[in-house]
Design a protein around this motif. Structure first.
Motif, PDB file in Angstrom:
ATOM      1  N   ALA A 250     -61.165 -23.837  -4.281  1.00  9.93           N
ATOM      2  CA  ALA A 250     -62.300 -24.400  -3.537  1.00  9.93           C
ATOM      3  C   ALA A 250     -61.813 -24.884  -2.172  1.00  9.93           C
ATOM      4  O   ALA A 250     -60.609 -24.924  -1.907  1.00  9.93           O
ATOM      5  CB  ALA A 250     -62.928 -25.551  -4.308  1.00  9.93           C
ATOM      6  N   LYS A 251     -62.752 -25.278  -1.330  1.00  8.35           N
ATOM      7  CA  LYS A 251     -62.405 -25.792  -0.001  1.00  8.35           C
ATOM      8  C   LYS A 251     -61.791 -27.191  -0.082  1.00  8.35           C
ATOM      9  O   LYS A 251     -60.975 -27.565   0.743  1.00  8.35           O
ATOM     10  CB  LYS A 251     -63.653 -25.854   0.886  1.00  8.35           C
ATOM     11  CG  LYS A 251     -64.148 -24.504   1.329  1.00  8.35           C
ATOM     12  CD  LYS A 251     -63.339 -23.990   2.492  1.00  8.35           C
ATOM     13  CE  LYS A 251     -63.821 -22.647   2.984  1.00  8.35           C
ATOM     14  NZ  LYS A 251     -62.746 -21.793   3.440  1.00  8.35           N
ATOM     15  N   SER A 252     -62.249 -27.975  -1.084  1.00  7.09           N
ATOM     16  CA  SER A 252     -61.742 -29.345  -1.241  1.00  7.09           C
ATOM     17  C   SER A 252     -61.963 -29.772  -2.689  1.00  7.09           C
ATOM     18  O   SER A 252     -62.677 -29.105  -3.437  1.00  7.09           O
ATOM     19  CB  SER A 252     -62.485 -30.294  -0.292  1.00  7.09           C
ATOM     20  OG  SER A 252     -63.862 -30.297  -0.619  1.00  7.09           O
TER      21      SER A 252
ATOM     22  N   ALA B 230     -62.817 -19.475   6.816  1.00  2.89           N
ATOM     23  CA  ALA B 230     -63.948 -18.713   6.270  1.00  2.89           C
ATOM     24  C   ALA B 230     -64.108 -18.994   4.775  1.00  2.89           C
ATOM     25  O   ALA B 230     -63.156 -19.354   4.085  1.00  2.89           O
ATOM     26  CB  ALA B 230     -63.723 -17.225   6.497  1.00  2.89           C
ATOM     27  N   SER B 231     -65.348 -18.849   4.299  1.00  4.50           N
ATOM     28  CA  SER B 231     -65.632 -18.985   2.862  1.00  4.50           C
ATOM     29  C   SER B 231     -65.879 -17.602   2.289  1.00  4.50           C
ATOM     30  O   SER B 231     -66.856 -16.955   2.644  1.00  4.50           O
ATOM     31  CB  SER B 231     -66.890 -19.837   2.649  1.00  4.50           C
ATOM     32  OG  SER B 231     -66.632 -21.174   2.935  1.00  4.50           O
TER      33      SER B 231
ATOM     34  N   GLU C 222     -56.013 -28.855 -11.354  1.00  8.26           N
ATOM     35  CA  GLU C 222     -55.154 -28.461 -10.243  1.00  8.26           C
ATOM     36  C   GLU C 222     -55.950 -27.537  -9.335  1.00  8.26           C
ATOM     37  O   GLU C 222     -56.489 -26.523  -9.776  1.00  8.26           O
ATOM     38  CB  GLU C 222     -53.888 -27.768 -10.749  1.00  8.26           C
ATOM     39  CG  GLU C 222     -52.898 -28.765 -11.330  1.00  8.26           C
ATOM     40  CD  GLU C 222     -51.548 -28.133 -11.573  1.00  8.26           C
ATOM     41  OE1 GLU C 222     -50.901 -27.697 -10.597  1.00  8.26           O
ATOM     42  OE2 GLU C 222     -51.154 -28.082 -12.752  1.00  8.26           O
ATOM     43  N   LEU C 223     -56.002 -27.926  -8.079  1.00  4.74           N
ATOM     44  CA  LEU C 223     -56.837 -27.234  -7.113  1.00  4.74           C
ATOM     45  C   LEU C 223     -55.991 -26.316  -6.238  1.00  4.74           C
ATOM     46  O   LEU C 223     -54.885 -26.673  -5.837  1.00  4.74           O
ATOM     47  CB  LEU C 223     -57.542 -28.275  -6.238  1.00  4.74           C
ATOM     48  CG  LEU C 223     -58.650 -27.772  -5.337  1.00  4.74           C
ATOM     49  CD1 LEU C 223     -59.880 -27.417  -6.160  1.00  4.74           C
ATOM     50  CD2 LEU C 223     -59.006 -28.838  -4.309  1.00  4.74           C
ATOM     51  N   ILE C 224     -56.518 -25.135  -5.960  1.00  6.14           N
ATOM     52  CA  ILE C 224     -55.950 -24.274  -4.928  1.00  6.14           C
ATOM     53  C   ILE C 224     -56.932 -24.337  -3.759  1.00  6.14           C
ATOM     54  O   ILE C 224     -58.043 -23.818  -3.852  1.00  6.14           O
ATOM     55  CB  ILE C 224     -55.786 -22.824  -5.415  1.00  6.14           C
ATOM     56  CG1 ILE C 224     -54.782 -22.778  -6.566  1.00  6.14           C
ATOM     57  CG2 ILE C 224     -55.344 -21.921  -4.261  1.00  6.14           C
ATOM     58  CD1 ILE C 224     -54.637 -21.421  -7.211  1.00  6.14           C
ATOM     59  N   GLU C 225     -56.527 -25.011  -2.712  1.00  7.41           N
ATOM     60  CA  GLU C 225     -57.418 -25.155  -1.556  1.00  7.41           C
ATOM     61  C   GLU C 225     -57.334 -23.918  -0.677  1.00  7.41           C
ATOM     62  O   GLU C 225     -56.255 -23.367  -0.464  1.00  7.41           O
ATOM     63  CB  GLU C 225     -57.049 -26.401  -0.749  1.00  7.41           C
ATOM     64  CG  GLU C 225     -57.487 -27.677  -1.448  1.00  7.41           C
ATOM     65  CD  GLU C 225     -57.489 -28.888  -0.541  1.00  7.41           C
ATOM     66  OE1 GLU C 225     -58.018 -28.784   0.596  1.00  7.41           O
ATOM     67  OE2 GLU C 225     -56.964 -29.919  -0.962  1.00  7.41           O
ATOM     68  N   ASP C 226     -58.498 -23.498  -0.177  1.00  8.50           N
ATOM     69  CA  ASP C 226     -58.550 -22.365   0.733  1.00  8.50           C
ATOM     70  C   ASP C 226     -57.684 -22.659   1.954  1.00  8.50           C
ATOM     71  O   ASP C 226     -57.766 -23.746   2.534  1.00  8.50           O
ATOM     72  CB  ASP C 226     -59.988 -22.098   1.182  1.00  8.50           C
ATOM     73  CG  ASP C 226     -60.832 -21.475   0.081  1.00  8.50           C
ATOM     74  OD1 ASP C 226     -60.269 -21.064  -0.947  1.00  8.50           O
ATOM     75  OD2 ASP C 226     -62.059 -21.401   0.269  1.00  8.50           O
TER      76      ASP C 226
ATOM     77  N   VAL D 106     -52.281 -16.803 -16.140  1.00  5.88           N
ATOM     78  CA  VAL D 106     -52.881 -17.790 -15.249  1.00  5.88           C
ATOM     79  C   VAL D 106     -54.282 -17.320 -14.864  1.00  5.88           C
ATOM     80  O   VAL D 106     -54.483 -16.154 -14.526  1.00  5.88           O
ATOM     81  CB  VAL D 106     -52.015 -17.974 -13.978  1.00  5.88           C
ATOM     82  CG1 VAL D 106     -52.746 -18.789 -12.931  1.00  5.88           C
ATOM     83  CG2 VAL D 106     -50.696 -18.638 -14.343  1.00  5.88           C
ATOM     84  N   ALA D 107     -55.227 -18.258 -14.928  1.00  4.01           N
ATOM     85  CA  ALA D 107     -56.604 -17.982 -14.489  1.00  4.01           C
ATOM     86  C   ALA D 107     -56.933 -18.851 -13.285  1.00  4.01           C
ATOM     87  O   ALA D 107     -56.501 -20.006 -13.204  1.00  4.01           O
ATOM     88  CB  ALA D 107     -57.584 -18.264 -15.616  1.00  4.01           C
ATOM     89  N   VAL D 108     -57.711 -18.294 -12.381  1.00  4.95           N
ATOM     90  CA  VAL D 108     -58.210 -19.040 -11.220  1.00  4.95           C
ATOM     91  C   VAL D 108     -59.725 -18.883 -11.194  1.00  4.95           C
ATOM     92  O   VAL D 108     -60.240 -17.769 -11.176  1.00  4.95           O
ATOM     93  CB  VAL D 108     -57.584 -18.545  -9.901  1.00  4.95           C
ATOM     94  CG1 VAL D 108     -58.185 -19.296  -8.713  1.00  4.95           C
ATOM     95  CG2 VAL D 108     -56.068 -18.718  -9.922  1.00  4.95           C
ATOM     96  N   ILE D 109     -60.403 -20.025 -11.214  1.00  2.00           N
ATOM     97  CA  ILE D 109     -61.872 -20.045 -11.151  1.00  2.00           C
ATOM     98  C   ILE D 109     -62.270 -20.224  -9.687  1.00  2.00           C
ATOM     99  O   ILE D 109     -61.879 -21.195  -9.043  1.00  2.00           O
ATOM    100  CB  ILE D 109     -62.430 -21.210 -11.995  1.00  2.00           C
ATOM    101  CG1 ILE D 109     -61.995 -21.063 -13.463  1.00  2.00           C
ATOM    102  CG2 ILE D 109     -63.949 -21.287 -11.872  1.00  2.00           C
ATOM    103  CD1 ILE D 109     -62.124 -22.342 -14.274  1.00  2.00           C
ATOM    104  N   ILE D 110     -63.041 -19.275  -9.184  1.00  2.00           N
ATOM    105  CA  ILE D 110     -63.489 -19.331  -7.787  1.00  2.00           C
ATOM    106  C   ILE D 110     -64.732 -20.213  -7.708  1.00  2.00           C
ATOM    107  O   ILE D 110     -65.772 -19.882  -8.278  1.00  2.00           O
ATOM    108  CB  ILE D 110     -63.821 -17.915  -7.258  1.00  2.00           C
ATOM    109  CG1 ILE D 110     -62.663 -16.961  -7.464  1.00  2.00           C
ATOM    110  CG2 ILE D 110     -64.254 -17.979  -5.793  1.00  2.00           C
ATOM    111  CD1 ILE D 110     -61.488 -17.130  -6.561  1.00  2.00           C
TER     112      ILE D 110
END
Length: 192
Positions: free
Chosen positions: A53-55, A71-72, A63-67, A7-11
């Motif tokens: 991302a935040k949104s 804080a960012s 598929e989004l992983i929301e913070d 699994v990869a997650v792009i910040i």
């Protein structure tokens, strides 16, 4: 050669203050955004790719992983990732590093096979590249503690955990798009 069951997650949740506009949304390599370019290329090698991302600001299906924290910071993204996904390890890549090759990623995974480290991270001639690394769930307790203390520097996490460093000599592959001139140069490199 693909990477099996990874699994990869792009910040892509940063403020992009130095770029003066959201770098995740800049057009790149024939794609409408840098985020889509990174997503599509990593999808060829990983079973699952997410964007952190935040949104949802993206114009493609992802598929989004929301913070989960206000804080960012990349630390917030990493904690949110492990709180969202039932994964023991994930590959983390910054959206603004479009030249990281699959060979680099595969080298990290090859090292991870025999490593018990919490983080397996690339190192370029500029130093450790914390947003080109495999993070393991074992980072979560300390990472959450740091967030509760409003400490967001990834270097602090690295100082306290066991890390495995893999050195690479190719400078260009670790180019980040931080400033408008970086972006212009990357567009020129991409067209070569």
């Amino acid at each position: 050669m693909g990477i099996d069951k990874k699994v990869a997650v792009i910040i892509a949740g940063g403020k992009s203050s130095r770029m003066q506009r959201d770098k995740a949304l800049l057009p790149f390599a024939g794609f409408s955004t840098l985020a889509e370019y990174q997503y599509e290329r990593l999808s060829l090698y990983f079973d699952k790719v997410y964007i952190s991302a935040k949104s949802n600001k993206f114009d493609f299906s992802v598929e989004l992983i929301e913070d989960r924290y206000e804080a960012s910071s990349p630390l917030v993204a990493i904690v949110s990732t492990f709180e969202t996904l039932e994964m023991d390890e994930v590959f983390i890549l910054s959206v603004d590093a479009p030249f990281i090759s699959i060979e680099i990623i595969e080298s990290l995974y090859k090292q991870a096979e025999s490593s018990m480290a919490n983080i397996i991270v690339a190192k370029s001639s500029r130093g450790i590249e914390p947003l080109c690394a495999i993070y393991r769930r074992t980072v979560l307790p300390l990472a959450k503690e740091f967030i509760s203390q409003d400490k967001h520097r990834l270097g602090s996490l690295f100082d306290k955990l066991e890390i495995e460093i893999i050195e690479f000599t190719k400078e260009r592959e670790f180019s980040n798009l931080n400033y408008p001139t970086d972006y212009k140069n990357a567009l020129l490199l991409d067209s070569l």
